[in-house]
Structure formats: C-alpha cells, structure tokens
Design a protein around this motif. Structure first.
Motif, PDB file in Angstrom:
ATOM      1  N   SER A 260      39.135  10.121  -3.075  1.00 21.01           N
ATOM      2  CA  SER A 260      38.231   9.020  -2.769  1.00 21.01           C
ATOM      3  C   SER A 260      37.989   9.010  -1.265  1.00 21.01           C
ATOM      4  O   SER A 260      38.807   9.507  -0.489  1.00 21.01           O
ATOM      5  CB  SER A 260      38.837   7.692  -3.217  1.00 21.01           C
ATOM      6  OG  SER A 260      40.044   7.432  -2.507  1.00 21.01           O
ATOM      7  N   PRO A 261      36.864   8.450  -0.811  1.00 22.45           N
ATOM      8  CA  PRO A 261      36.568   8.453   0.628  1.00 22.45           C
ATOM      9  C   PRO A 261      37.616   7.761   1.490  1.00 22.45           C
ATOM     10  O   PRO A 261      37.767   8.111   2.665  1.00 22.45           O
ATOM     11  CB  PRO A 261      35.222   7.720   0.706  1.00 22.45           C
ATOM     12  CG  PRO A 261      34.588   7.944  -0.621  1.00 22.45           C
ATOM     13  CD  PRO A 261      35.724   7.940  -1.598  1.00 22.45           C
ATOM     14  N   ASP A 262      38.348   6.788   0.942  1.00 22.83           N
ATOM     15  CA  ASP A 262      39.379   6.108   1.732  1.00 22.83           C
ATOM     16  C   ASP A 262      40.721   6.827   1.683  1.00 22.83           C
ATOM     17  O   ASP A 262      41.682   6.407   2.346  1.00 22.83           O
ATOM     18  CB  ASP A 262      39.534   4.646   1.307  1.00 22.83           C
ATOM     19  CG  ASP A 262      40.009   4.493  -0.134  1.00 22.83           C
ATOM     20  OD1 ASP A 262      40.394   5.496  -0.771  1.00 22.83           O
ATOM     21  OD2 ASP A 262      39.986   3.341  -0.629  1.00 22.83           O
ATOM     22  N   GLY A 263      40.812   7.911   0.907  1.00 26.18           N
ATOM     23  CA  GLY A 263      42.030   8.701   0.857  1.00 26.18           C
ATOM     24  C   GLY A 263      43.162   8.090   0.065  1.00 26.18           C
ATOM     25  O   GLY A 263      44.272   8.642   0.032  1.00 26.18           O
ATOM     26  N   ARG A 264      42.928   6.975  -0.599  1.00 23.56           N
ATOM     27  CA  ARG A 264      44.004   6.286  -1.314  1.00 23.56           C
ATOM     28  C   ARG A 264      44.150   6.737  -2.762  1.00 23.56           C
ATOM     29  O   ARG A 264      45.191   6.500  -3.378  1.00 23.56           O
ATOM     30  CB  ARG A 264      43.765   4.777  -1.290  1.00 23.56           C
ATOM     31  CG  ARG A 264      43.769   4.169   0.104  1.00 23.56           C
ATOM     32  CD  ARG A 264      43.449   2.686   0.042  1.00 23.56           C
ATOM     33  NE  ARG A 264      43.438   2.076   1.375  1.00 23.56           N
ATOM     34  CZ  ARG A 264      43.092   0.827   1.613  1.00 23.56           C
ATOM     35  NH1 ARG A 264      42.746   0.035   0.601  1.00 23.56           N
ATOM     36  NH2 ARG A 264      43.097   0.354   2.850  1.00 23.56           N
ATOM     37  N   THR A 265      43.112   7.359  -3.294  1.00 30.98           N
ATOM     38  CA  THR A 265      43.059   7.657  -4.722  1.00 30.98           C
ATOM     39  C   THR A 265      42.580   9.087  -4.944  1.00 30.98           C
ATOM     40  O   THR A 265      41.775   9.611  -4.169  1.00 30.98           O
ATOM     41  CB  THR A 265      42.096   6.686  -5.427  1.00 30.98           C
ATOM     42  OG1 THR A 265      42.492   5.341  -5.150  1.00 30.98           O
ATOM     43  CG2 THR A 265      42.084   6.907  -6.925  1.00 30.98           C
ATOM     44  N   LEU A 266      43.071   9.699  -6.010  1.00 31.68           N
ATOM     45  CA  LEU A 266      42.563  10.986  -6.467  1.00 31.68           C
ATOM     46  C   LEU A 266      41.992  10.821  -7.868  1.00 31.68           C
ATOM     47  O   LEU A 266      42.573  10.126  -8.712  1.00 31.68           O
ATOM     48  CB  LEU A 266      43.679  12.027  -6.501  1.00 31.68           C
ATOM     49  CG  LEU A 266      44.174  12.562  -5.162  1.00 31.68           C
ATOM     50  CD1 LEU A 266      45.506  13.264  -5.342  1.00 31.68           C
ATOM     51  CD2 LEU A 266      43.159  13.505  -4.545  1.00 31.68           C
ATOM     52  N   ALA A 267      40.837  11.424  -8.100  1.00 32.06           N
ATOM     53  CA  ALA A 267      40.346  11.586  -9.463  1.00 32.06           C
ATOM     54  C   ALA A 267      40.841  12.931  -9.961  1.00 32.06           C
ATOM     55  O   ALA A 267      40.808  13.923  -9.218  1.00 32.06           O
ATOM     56  CB  ALA A 267      38.826  11.527  -9.501  1.00 32.06           C
ATOM     57  N   VAL A 268      41.321  12.964 -11.194  1.00 33.73           N
ATOM     58  CA  VAL A 268      41.861  14.202 -11.765  1.00 33.73           C
ATOM     59  C   VAL A 268      41.412  14.328 -13.216  1.00 33.73           C
ATOM     60  O   VAL A 268      40.988  13.347 -13.845  1.00 33.73           O
ATOM     61  CB  VAL A 268      43.411  14.234 -11.699  1.00 33.73           C
ATOM     62  CG1 VAL A 268      43.900  14.343 -10.269  1.00 33.73           C
ATOM     63  CG2 VAL A 268      44.011  13.006 -12.377  1.00 33.73           C
ATOM     64  N   THR A 269      41.515  15.552 -13.730  1.00 30.84           N
ATOM     65  CA  THR A 269      41.258  15.800 -15.142  1.00 30.84           C
ATOM     66  C   THR A 269      42.589  16.073 -15.816  1.00 30.84           C
ATOM     67  O   THR A 269      43.323  16.980 -15.410  1.00 30.84           O
ATOM     68  CB  THR A 269      40.329  17.001 -15.327  1.00 30.84           C
ATOM     69  OG1 THR A 269      39.090  16.733 -14.667  1.00 30.84           O
ATOM     70  CG2 THR A 269      40.056  17.259 -16.798  1.00 30.84           C
ATOM     71  N   LEU A 270      42.912  15.270 -16.828  1.00 29.16           N
ATOM     72  CA  LEU A 270      44.172  15.401 -17.561  1.00 29.16           C
ATOM     73  C   LEU A 270      43.892  15.550 -19.050  1.00 29.16           C
ATOM     74  O   LEU A 270      42.932  14.992 -19.560  1.00 29.16           O
ATOM     75  CB  LEU A 270      45.058  14.169 -17.336  1.00 29.16           C
ATOM     76  CG  LEU A 270      45.357  13.739 -15.886  1.00 29.16           C
ATOM     77  CD1 LEU A 270      46.182  12.449 -15.882  1.00 29.16           C
ATOM     78  CD2 LEU A 270      46.081  14.844 -15.132  1.00 29.16           C
ATOM     79  N   SER A 271      44.788  16.302 -19.724  1.00 32.68           N
ATOM     80  CA  SER A 271      44.684  16.409 -21.185  1.00 32.68           C
ATOM     81  C   SER A 271      45.886  15.763 -21.866  1.00 32.68           C
ATOM     82  O   SER A 271      46.192  16.056 -23.011  1.00 32.68           O
ATOM     83  CB  SER A 271      44.567  17.883 -21.601  1.00 32.68           C
ATOM     84  OG  SER A 271      45.728  18.608 -21.238  1.00 32.68           O
ATOM     85  N   ARG A 272      46.546  14.864 -21.160  1.00 26.96           N
ATOM     86  CA  ARG A 272      47.778  14.238 -21.653  1.00 26.96           C
ATOM     87  C   ARG A 272      47.566  13.458 -22.942  1.00 26.96           C
ATOM     88  O   ARG A 272      48.485  13.346 -23.765  1.00 26.96           O
ATOM     89  CB  ARG A 272      48.370  13.310 -20.583  1.00 26.96           C
ATOM     90  CG  ARG A 272      47.423  12.243 -20.108  1.00 26.96           C
ATOM     91  CD  ARG A 272      48.056  11.302 -19.096  1.00 26.96           C
ATOM     92  NE  ARG A 272      48.859  10.277 -19.747  1.00 26.96           N
ATOM     93  CZ  ARG A 272      49.573   9.368 -19.100  1.00 26.96           C
ATOM     94  NH1 ARG A 272      49.628   9.384 -17.775  1.00 26.96           N
ATOM     95  NH2 ARG A 272      50.257   8.456 -19.743  1.00 26.96           N
ATOM     96  N   ASP A 273      46.368  12.904 -23.128  1.00 26.88           N
ATOM     97  CA  ASP A 273      46.106  12.091 -24.319  1.00 26.88           C
ATOM     98  C   ASP A 273      45.183  12.807 -25.299  1.00 26.88           C
ATOM     99  O   ASP A 273      44.573  12.174 -26.167  1.00 26.88           O
ATOM    100  CB  ASP A 273      45.491  10.748 -23.905  1.00 26.88           C
ATOM    101  CG  ASP A 273      46.428   9.948 -23.011  1.00 26.88           C
ATOM    102  OD1 ASP A 273      47.641   9.929 -23.302  1.00 26.88           O
ATOM    103  OD2 ASP A 273      45.955   9.371 -22.010  1.00 26.88           O
ATOM    104  N   GLY A 274      45.051  14.132 -25.129  1.00 26.87           N
ATOM    105  CA  GLY A 274      44.190  14.904 -26.014  1.00 26.87           C
ATOM    106  C   GLY A 274      42.822  15.103 -25.407  1.00 26.87           C
ATOM    107  O   GLY A 274      42.168  14.144 -24.994  1.00 26.87           O
ATOM    108  N   GLY A 275      42.364  16.346 -25.316  1.00 21.39           N
ATOM    109  CA  GLY A 275      41.093  16.641 -24.673  1.00 21.39           C
ATOM    110  C   GLY A 275      41.203  16.501 -23.172  1.00 21.39           C
ATOM    111  O   GLY A 275      42.154  15.918 -22.642  1.00 21.39           O
TER     112      GLY A 275
END
Length: 440
Positions: A260-275
């Motif tokens: 994120s622009p403020d450096g506090r958060t990352l967006a990620v791709t996870l398959s932990r819950d299926g797909g």
C-alpha cells in the motif's frame, strides 16, 4: 516443477500467480555466471518529438577518473526521452568557467553542463558542476560532492537529477534503484541496481525460485516470494541489513505481494481457503483479511496511487483481464476490454496510467492505458514483454523482454518513442520493479 504464467484456461491449473511464462523454458537452458549479469550498458533507440538539446562537456580531470561522470549524466538524460545530447567535444570547461554561450547556440544547444572531478589526498573525489541556460544566458546553479570511488556513479545520477529538475520542473529519477531477478544455471538471485542497471548488488541468492520483488514505499525494503521451503512464501527483506521477516506462510500458495502507498499493508494472493484469492495483511505479518469472494482466480494485485483501490488480474469473466476493487473489499469493476488476455497491471505513481501486458496474436506486448479516457497504446514491437513497472515520476516504464534472442531489461517512455536497453551479458533476467524516490 512447472512454472508458467496465468494459463489461458478457465481452470488456471497451475495457479501460481505472477510467475513468468518464460521460467519453465529458462530452467532447461544453461546461462552465464551471475557476475556477468551484474553489469549493463545502455543503448538508446528511437526518436522523440520534443527533446531539449543539451551539451554535457567532459569534466576537467575526467580522463584520470574511474567513472566518466559526463557520459553517465548524458546517458541518463537521453534515456528519459526529454533530452537530446549535443556534441560538446573540443572545448575545455569546468564549473568555474564562464562559457562563450554564443558558441553553444551555434551548436544548437539550449543548455550546457560543465564540471570537474579531482582526487583528494585521502582517496576521495571532489566532484563539482554548473548548469547554464544557453538560450536565456542564465547560470542555473550547481552542486559539489566529496565522495568515495564507490559513490561516483551515484553522484553522476544526482547531477542528472539536478539538471532534469531545473530544466523540466519535475523531479529526476536517475538516483533511484531497480530490483530484478536473474536465473543462472540452477541459481536464482535478487539484485538491487542503479536505475540504469549498473552497480548491481546481490540481495539474495537461492537454488529455488525467487519471484515478485516489490519495493516498499520507503525504498528500504523489498517484499518477494521464495520457494526455498518448496512452496511459495512471502518475505520482506531489509536491503541495508539483509535481515528479513516472514509475512505469509499459510497453507497452499502465498504469492504476488504488493505494498500500500503508506507502507502499512501488503496485498497478497493466497490459496489457503481454496482457489487463489486476494487478501490484505499487515506489513509486519498477522492474520490476513480476504477482500472478496470469487469463483475464479484473482491474482497480481497492485494498489492505486491513492491507496483506495486495488487493481488485479482475474479470469472470472472467462479469460484473464484487469479489474479494480476498493481496498476495503466489495464488488470488482472490469478495467481492460481490448483483447482477450491482459495481465501484470502496474499503476503510475501519479494515478494517470495503467501499464499491462496483452497477448496479441501469440505475442506478449506492453500496453499503456490512459485511465481517464480509457484509450490504450501498444508501445513495443517485441513479443515477449513482461512485468512492467513505472518510474516514481511516472514518465518511464521498466520491463523485461527478449531482443534478438537475448533476455533484457528495457525502459521506455510512455509513448514508446525512446527505449533504452539495459543489456546483460547473458542468462535469464526478469521481474523488474522500480523503486521509489530516494531522500535528497
């Protein structure tokens, strides 16, 4: 292990987000040692429409210098697409000279830079320069630096930044850094280099794939995905110290980190819950928050410049396209409509442009969309482009491609008029990400 791009099938069988379609092929080919990949040379091609002609006079003392400051400055400025180099040979100048500006007008120069480099008794170097507006006959100022030999290239980039900002009114990006990944033999390495590809330093090396490097907004950390535990896991790496912290190691695949622009958060791709689905997670780790429910594969997230939206790739409509969703989650809106296969979105820091890769007749080509008008421009004539990333001033894009059978990092202006090849000596070069502005 088969590693591929998002496949052009509804099932997305491999479901390994943000991986190069060239990886599987590259794994079968031998390549040259990594040391050869650490050096690049810049080749400028193309003709710009509105370029400011500038003369960069050879710096006094430069023949005895380990770095040719004037040549680095000129290459930086020409690569930007905003400047055209003018022959500055045959005239001896330094930062204290009062140049004959009529001579430079005759040479069709609108601006002139001159300077000097002197080795001091302690082994450091004193570098000084001055910039002149030839048309207005104005002294635009200069700077001086005392640095070690290791920082001479950085000084040249800072001089180019000064010249660029004085003459365009915009901040220069030449002292910023890029990150990229190489594969040589069975070894993967994550590199941090100057914006011209030179001065590459290895941040990490592994026998298992390293993918998806992403600069933090501070320019001090890189998120990336490592397969060292035989599955994709997200880490954040401190560039200065080499320390790293684990961010996402959940069941299944963890991939495609984006800050994120403020450096506090990352967006990620996870398959932990299926797909493969989109989540946000605190930059220090913790429990991820799912953004939305999707029957398809959602991957390759990237935040908008204001942090309010996340652009991503999904096959929810039957083929990979770029979509947008609020950073807080909710319904998704389709963004790309030209073509049936569009991936790898990158948003310009000024929020005006979307760069992405579109498959056209079997070729993968870099495209740029004006987000206000929706108009799209194809900016390359190559056929294996991937992973575009904007410079922090939104004026250039770095991307990986193949030219004449060789892997290469390229930069291009948004209109495709000026391209520069950051050419390695061989091997597989991929996944570039352009870092943010450095503190002045």
């Amino acid at each position: 292990m088969t590693i591929d791009r998002i496949p052009n099938t509804p099932s997305f069988r491999t479901a390994l987000p943000h991986l190069s379609r060239r990886h599987a092929v590259a794994a079968l080919a031998a390549s040259s040692p990594l040391s050869a990949l650490a050096q690049f040379r810049v080749e400028i091609t193309g003709v710009g429409l509105t370029q400011l002609p500038i003369a960069i006079a050879p710096f006094r003392g430069e023949p005895q210098s380990p770095q040719k400051i004037s040549a680095i400055v000129q290459a930086d400025l020409e690569r930007s697409g905003r400047f055209l180099g003018v022959d500055a040979s045959g005239v001896a100048l330094d930062e204290s000279s009062r140049p004959d500006l009529s001579l430079w007008r005759q040479r069709k120069a609108d601006a002139l830079t001159s300077g000097s480099i002197t080795r001091l008794a302690d082994g450091r170097f004193d570098v000084r320069f001055r910039l002149w507006d030839v048309v207005k006959a104005q002294d635009l100022g200069g700077q001086s630096f005392v640095v070690t030999q290791a920082d001479l290239r950085l000084v040249a980039h800072r001089i180019a930044d000064f010249v660029y900002e004085k003459l365009t009114g915009e901040r220069g990006i030449f002292s910023t850094r890029i990150a990229y990944v190489t594969k040589a033999g069975s070894r993967y390495s994550l590199w941090v280099a100057d914006a011209d590809g030179e001065n590459a330093q290895s941040a990490l090396s592994s026998p298992e794939p390293i993918i998806s490097p992403a600069w933090a907004p501070t320019g001090t950390q890189l998120a990336y995905v490592s397969f060292e535990s035989r599955k994709p896991v997200v880490y954040v790496h401190d560039v200065a110290t080499g320390r790293r912290r684990l961010i996402a190691n959940f069941r299944g695949s963890n991939s495609a980190p984006a800050w994120s622009p403020d450096g506090r958060t990352l967006a990620v791709t996870l398959s932990r819950d299926g797909g493969s689905q989109l989540y946000t997670i605190d930059a220090n780790g913790g429990e991820p928050r799912r953004l939305m429910q999707s029957s398809g594969i959602d991957t390759e997230p990237v935040f908008s410049s204001d942090g309010r939206s996340i652009y991503f790739v999904s096959d929810r409509g039957g083929s990979p396209q770029v979509y947008r969703v609020a950073a807080s989650g909710g319904g998704a809106e389709r963004v790309t409509f030209n073509g049936s296969y569009n991936i790898s979105p990158s948003i310009s820091p000024d929020g005006q442009w979307l760069a992405y890769i579109s498959r056209v007749g079997g070729a993968y080509k870099l495209h740029v969309m004006d987000l206000k008008s929706g108009s799209v421009t194809a900016v390359t004539d190559t056929s294996a482009d991937e992973n575009p990333s904007f410079a922090p001033n939104s004026r250039l894009i770095v991307y990986a491609t193949q030219q004449q059978g060789r892997e290469a990092l390229m930069t291009t202006t948004l209109d495709g008029k000026i391209k520069a090849r950051l050419a390695g000596q061989g091997g597989d070069i991929r996944e570039p990400d352009w870092g943010p502005f450095q503190n002045k």
